[in-house]
Design an enzyme around this catalytic site. Sequence first.
Site, PDB file in Angstrom:
ATOM      1  N   THR A 125     -35.918  20.606  22.243  1.00  0.00           N
ATOM      2  CA  THR A 125     -34.720  19.805  22.009  1.00  0.00           C
ATOM      3  C   THR A 125     -35.062  18.347  21.706  1.00  0.00           C
ATOM      4  O   THR A 125     -36.096  17.839  22.178  1.00  0.00           O
ATOM      5  CB  THR A 125     -33.809  19.867  23.258  1.00  0.00           C
ATOM      6  OG1 THR A 125     -32.851  18.817  23.208  1.00  0.00           O
ATOM      7  CG2 THR A 125     -34.604  19.688  24.551  1.00  0.00           C
ATOM      8  N   ASP A 126     -34.176  17.695  20.974  1.00  0.00           N
ATOM      9  CA  ASP A 126     -34.374  16.263  20.708  1.00  0.00           C
ATOM     10  C   ASP A 126     -34.210  15.430  21.977  1.00  0.00           C
ATOM     11  O   ASP A 126     -34.585  14.257  22.013  1.00  0.00           O
ATOM     12  CB  ASP A 126     -33.408  15.766  19.616  1.00  0.00           C
ATOM     13  CG  ASP A 126     -31.934  15.887  19.982  1.00  0.00           C
ATOM     14  OD1 ASP A 126     -31.611  16.453  21.046  1.00  0.00           O
ATOM     15  OD2 ASP A 126     -31.092  15.413  19.186  1.00  0.00           O
ATOM     16  N   GLU A 127     -33.664  16.069  23.036  1.00  0.00           N
ATOM     17  CA  GLU A 127     -33.444  15.307  24.271  1.00  0.00           C
ATOM     18  C   GLU A 127     -34.758  14.875  24.920  1.00  0.00           C
ATOM     19  O   GLU A 127     -34.764  13.993  25.775  1.00  0.00           O
ATOM     20  CB  GLU A 127     -32.564  16.103  25.249  1.00  0.00           C
ATOM     21  CG  GLU A 127     -31.200  16.385  24.637  1.00  0.00           C
ATOM     22  CD  GLU A 127     -30.138  16.897  25.603  1.00  0.00           C
ATOM     23  OE1 GLU A 127     -30.214  16.601  26.799  1.00  0.00           O
ATOM     24  OE2 GLU A 127     -29.226  17.592  25.126  1.00  0.00           O
ATOM     25  N   TYR A 153     -33.024  18.182  33.008  1.00  0.00           N
ATOM     26  CA  TYR A 153     -33.108  19.164  31.909  1.00  0.00           C
ATOM     27  C   TYR A 153     -34.126  18.712  30.858  1.00  0.00           C
ATOM     28  O   TYR A 153     -35.053  19.451  30.519  1.00  0.00           O
ATOM     29  CB  TYR A 153     -31.729  19.360  31.258  1.00  0.00           C
ATOM     30  CG  TYR A 153     -31.798  20.022  29.896  1.00  0.00           C
ATOM     31  CD1 TYR A 153     -32.216  21.345  29.758  1.00  0.00           C
ATOM     32  CD2 TYR A 153     -31.452  19.319  28.730  1.00  0.00           C
ATOM     33  CE1 TYR A 153     -32.306  21.950  28.504  1.00  0.00           C
ATOM     34  CE2 TYR A 153     -31.527  19.918  27.479  1.00  0.00           C
ATOM     35  CZ  TYR A 153     -31.959  21.233  27.369  1.00  0.00           C
ATOM     36  OH  TYR A 153     -32.048  21.824  26.121  1.00  0.00           O
ATOM     37  N   LYS A 157     -37.788  20.363  29.709  1.00  0.00           N
ATOM     38  CA  LYS A 157     -38.097  20.811  28.341  1.00  0.00           C
ATOM     39  C   LYS A 157     -39.326  20.062  27.815  1.00  0.00           C
ATOM     40  O   LYS A 157     -40.184  20.633  27.145  1.00  0.00           O
ATOM     41  CB  LYS A 157     -36.898  20.578  27.405  1.00  0.00           C
ATOM     42  CG  LYS A 157     -35.682  21.442  27.689  1.00  0.00           C
ATOM     43  CD  LYS A 157     -35.920  22.934  27.463  1.00  0.00           C
ATOM     44  CE  LYS A 157     -36.094  23.297  26.004  1.00  0.00           C
ATOM     45  NZ  LYS A 157     -36.212  24.784  25.832  1.00  0.00           N
TER      46      LYS A 157
HETATM   47  P1  NAD Z   1     -27.812  29.045  26.633  1.00  0.00           P
HETATM   48  O1  NAD Z   1     -27.739  28.465  28.003  1.00  0.00           O
HETATM   49  O2  NAD Z   1     -26.563  29.421  25.918  1.00  0.00           O
HETATM   50  O3  NAD Z   1     -28.736  30.344  26.665  1.00  0.00           O
HETATM   51  C1  NAD Z   1     -29.909  30.448  27.413  1.00  0.00           C
HETATM   52  C2  NAD Z   1     -30.218  31.936  27.579  1.00  0.00           C
HETATM   53  O4  NAD Z   1     -31.447  32.046  28.337  1.00  0.00           O
HETATM   54  C3  NAD Z   1     -29.155  32.710  28.366  1.00  0.00           C
HETATM   55  O5  NAD Z   1     -28.858  33.905  27.701  1.00  0.00           O
HETATM   56  C4  NAD Z   1     -29.805  32.993  29.714  1.00  0.00           C
HETATM   57  O6  NAD Z   1     -29.369  34.193  30.325  1.00  0.00           O
HETATM   58  C5  NAD Z   1     -31.277  33.059  29.316  1.00  0.00           C
HETATM   59  N1  NAD Z   1     -32.170  32.765  30.436  1.00  0.00           N
HETATM   60  C6  NAD Z   1     -32.091  31.748  31.333  1.00  0.00           C
HETATM   61  N2  NAD Z   1     -33.091  31.839  32.215  1.00  0.00           N
HETATM   62  C7  NAD Z   1     -33.828  32.921  31.871  1.00  0.00           C
HETATM   63  C8  NAD Z   1     -34.997  33.513  32.399  1.00  0.00           C
HETATM   64  N3  NAD Z   1     -35.602  33.007  33.479  1.00  0.00           N
HETATM   65  N4  NAD Z   1     -35.504  34.596  31.792  1.00  0.00           N
HETATM   66  C9  NAD Z   1     -34.894  35.122  30.695  1.00  0.00           C
HETATM   67  N5  NAD Z   1     -33.777  34.612  30.158  1.00  0.00           N
HETATM   68  C10 NAD Z   1     -33.251  33.515  30.740  1.00  0.00           C
HETATM   69  O7  NAD Z   1     -28.669  28.012  25.809  1.00  0.00           O
HETATM   70  P2  NAD Z   1     -28.720  27.702  24.231  1.00  0.00           P
HETATM   71  O8  NAD Z   1     -27.822  26.581  23.933  1.00  0.00           O
HETATM   72  O9  NAD Z   1     -28.596  28.977  23.475  1.00  0.00           O
HETATM   73  O10 NAD Z   1     -30.208  27.157  24.099  1.00  0.00           O
HETATM   74  C11 NAD Z   1     -31.301  27.999  23.728  1.00  0.00           C
HETATM   75  C12 NAD Z   1     -32.566  27.159  23.627  1.00  0.00           C
HETATM   76  O11 NAD Z   1     -32.368  26.144  22.639  1.00  0.00           O
HETATM   77  C13 NAD Z   1     -32.924  26.428  24.923  1.00  0.00           C
HETATM   78  O12 NAD Z   1     -34.315  26.473  25.078  1.00  0.00           O
HETATM   79  C14 NAD Z   1     -32.448  25.008  24.691  1.00  0.00           C
HETATM   80  O13 NAD Z   1     -33.217  24.085  25.421  1.00  0.00           O
HETATM   81  C15 NAD Z   1     -32.654  24.865  23.185  1.00  0.00           C
HETATM   82  N6  NAD Z   1     -31.769  23.901  22.503  1.00  0.00           N
HETATM   83  C16 NAD Z   1     -30.412  23.981  22.633  1.00  0.00           C
HETATM   84  C17 NAD Z   1     -29.611  23.090  21.919  1.00  0.00           C
HETATM   85  C18 NAD Z   1     -28.097  23.158  21.990  1.00  0.00           C
HETATM   86  O14 NAD Z   1     -27.420  22.301  21.407  1.00  0.00           O
HETATM   87  N7  NAD Z   1     -27.499  24.146  22.633  1.00  0.00           N
HETATM   88  C19 NAD Z   1     -30.190  22.127  21.089  1.00  0.00           C
HETATM   89  C20 NAD Z   1     -31.590  22.083  20.986  1.00  0.00           C
HETATM   90  C21 NAD Z   1     -32.363  22.980  21.691  1.00  0.00           C
HETATM   91  P1  TYD Z   2     -23.142  18.608  26.127  1.00  0.00           P
HETATM   92  O1  TYD Z   2     -22.417  19.635  25.337  1.00  0.00           O
HETATM   93  O2  TYD Z   2     -23.300  18.811  27.597  1.00  0.00           O
HETATM   94  O3  TYD Z   2     -24.561  18.414  25.417  1.00  0.00           O
HETATM   95  P2  TYD Z   2     -25.745  17.323  25.725  1.00  0.00           P
HETATM   96  O4  TYD Z   2     -25.348  16.459  26.842  1.00  0.00           O
HETATM   97  O5  TYD Z   2     -26.900  18.189  26.075  1.00  0.00           O
HETATM   98  O6  TYD Z   2     -25.906  16.576  24.452  1.00  0.00           O
HETATM   99  O7  TYD Z   2     -22.418  17.213  25.924  1.00  0.00           O
HETATM  100  C1  TYD Z   2     -22.268  16.633  24.640  1.00  0.00           C
HETATM  101  C2  TYD Z   2     -21.676  15.261  24.820  1.00  0.00           C
HETATM  102  O8  TYD Z   2     -20.343  15.372  25.354  1.00  0.00           O
HETATM  103  C3  TYD Z   2     -22.435  14.390  25.833  1.00  0.00           C
HETATM  104  O9  TYD Z   2     -22.408  13.038  25.387  1.00  0.00           O
HETATM  105  C4  TYD Z   2     -21.630  14.516  27.110  1.00  0.00           C
HETATM  106  C5  TYD Z   2     -20.220  14.692  26.595  1.00  0.00           C
HETATM  107  N1  TYD Z   2     -19.320  15.506  27.453  1.00  0.00           N
HETATM  108  C6  TYD Z   2     -18.059  14.995  27.822  1.00  0.00           C
HETATM  109  O10 TYD Z   2     -17.695  13.866  27.467  1.00  0.00           O
HETATM  110  N2  TYD Z   2     -17.255  15.793  28.590  1.00  0.00           N
HETATM  111  C7  TYD Z   2     -17.625  17.026  29.016  1.00  0.00           C
HETATM  112  O11 TYD Z   2     -16.841  17.703  29.742  1.00  0.00           O
HETATM  113  C8  TYD Z   2     -18.910  17.530  28.621  1.00  0.00           C
HETATM  114  C9  TYD Z   2     -19.361  18.884  29.055  1.00  0.00           C
HETATM  115  C10 TYD Z   2     -19.724  16.736  27.834  1.00  0.00           C
END
Ligand code: NAD
Ligand code: TYD
Length: 339
Positions: A125-127, A153, A157
């Site tokens: 992630t970019d985070e 988090y 990562k």
């Molecule tokens: P999500 O929380 O929707 O899904 C995570 C999945 O991992 C779930 O299905 C969960 O059951 C599974 N999981 C958790 N712990 C596990 C374990 N110990 N063993 C096997 N499976 C397990 O998350 P997401 O948004 O789909 O993110 C997927 C990946 O992409 C993550 O690594 C996250 O850091 C990365 N990512 C997400 C975003 C975003 O905007 N959502 C952006 C950049 C990177």
């Molecule tokens: P989020 O979806 O949790 O992603 P991330 O923090 O990993 O980027 O949140 C996106 C943005 O929205 C973040 O700036 C936090 C904000 N946010 C709210 O303002 N209210 C909410 O209830 C949530 C879940 C997030």
Amino acid sequence: MKILITGAAGFIGSNFMYYEMQKHPQDDYYALDKLTYAGNIKNLDGLKDHDNFHFLKMDIGDTEGIDALFAKERFDIVINFAAETHVDRSIADPSLFLKTNILGTANLMDAALKYGVKRYHQVSTDEVYGDLPLGRKDLFFTEESPIRTSSPYSASKASADLLVMAYMRTYGLPASISRCSNNYGPYQFPEKFIPLIINNARHDRPLPIYGTGVNVRDWLYVDDHSEAIDLIVRKGKEGSLYNVGGHNEKTNIEIAKIVLKELGKSEALITFVADRKGHDLRYAIDPRKITTELGWKPKTKFADGIKKTIKWYIDNSKWLDDVVSGEYQNYYARMYEGR
Ligand code: NAD
Ligand code: TYD
């Protein structure tokens, strides 16, 4: 080729499964997931009848189980999406984030090394780069930006990324890493901002905006992320790191207004609540490396992607109703009541 996809029942993992199985139907897919609160087997319903689809309920941290699975299946490619992913939950309790995101990644890499996996891909992630100031539109995260994490988090990562780099250098693991900005699209668990506010708005409930809503995220439609990962694992150089993002910066308040307008709801639903601790101000990706090397560019404009996404949640209100029943209600009360 045999491909293992971990975290396949989560938001991005499940979208990736649909994308990849359609694009490369000749390959054999193993979808692995622990099915935590965020994983939903129903997300993969549309794939379960395919002969080249296999589902495994397993924890990536299960040393013996993962070793036995790799010994049996001899995967060519492993793509690790599995993680604990919600910043607010990591602030409330970091321990599971360290276990899954760091130790789980190491466990998968040990098996990948032992059984000769040809490519291990870490979805990051970019985070990991921390945040950028709000007033500096000229600044972006590049692959050279320093790791500077803010939340448990992002620290977990970043730790996993550092371990991937160590395994590449020390043991010669053939690996790659992608660091993507915020994704949106179908199947996202409604603890995350966009599906949470869609769900609240459809019930005329307040939309909780942290702080003053000025924080900026660089939003990418989930299929564009899937395309980037597909290109990286199949065409990207071994040992490479790629930033993925589409120059689509929006403040949280802008997003809330767009969602309310699309649903025909009043902006009076916008409610400012106490800010997140350590809240990152702005994320913005410079995607030049992946664009130049692999020809990747985001295909979905935000205006279209957000409409498509809102429509999906409305059309799939049964999915949404199911995932917000039960434990979600306790989570919501814990996080938002009296905030
Ligand atoms: P999500 O929380 O929707 O899904 C995570 C999945 O991992 C779930 O299905 C969960 O059951 C599974 N999981 C958790 N712990 C596990 C374990 N110990 N063993 C096997 N499976 C397990 O998350 P997401 O948004 O789909 O993110 C997927 C990946 O992409 C993550 O690594 C996250 O850091 C990365 N990512 C997400 C975003 C975003 O905007 N959502 C952006 C950049 C990177
Ligand atoms: P989020 O979806 O949790 O992603 P991330 O923090 O990993 O980027 O949140 C996106 C943005 O929205 C973040 O700036 C936090 C904000 N946010 C709210 O303002 N209210 C909410 O209830 C949530 C879940 C997030």
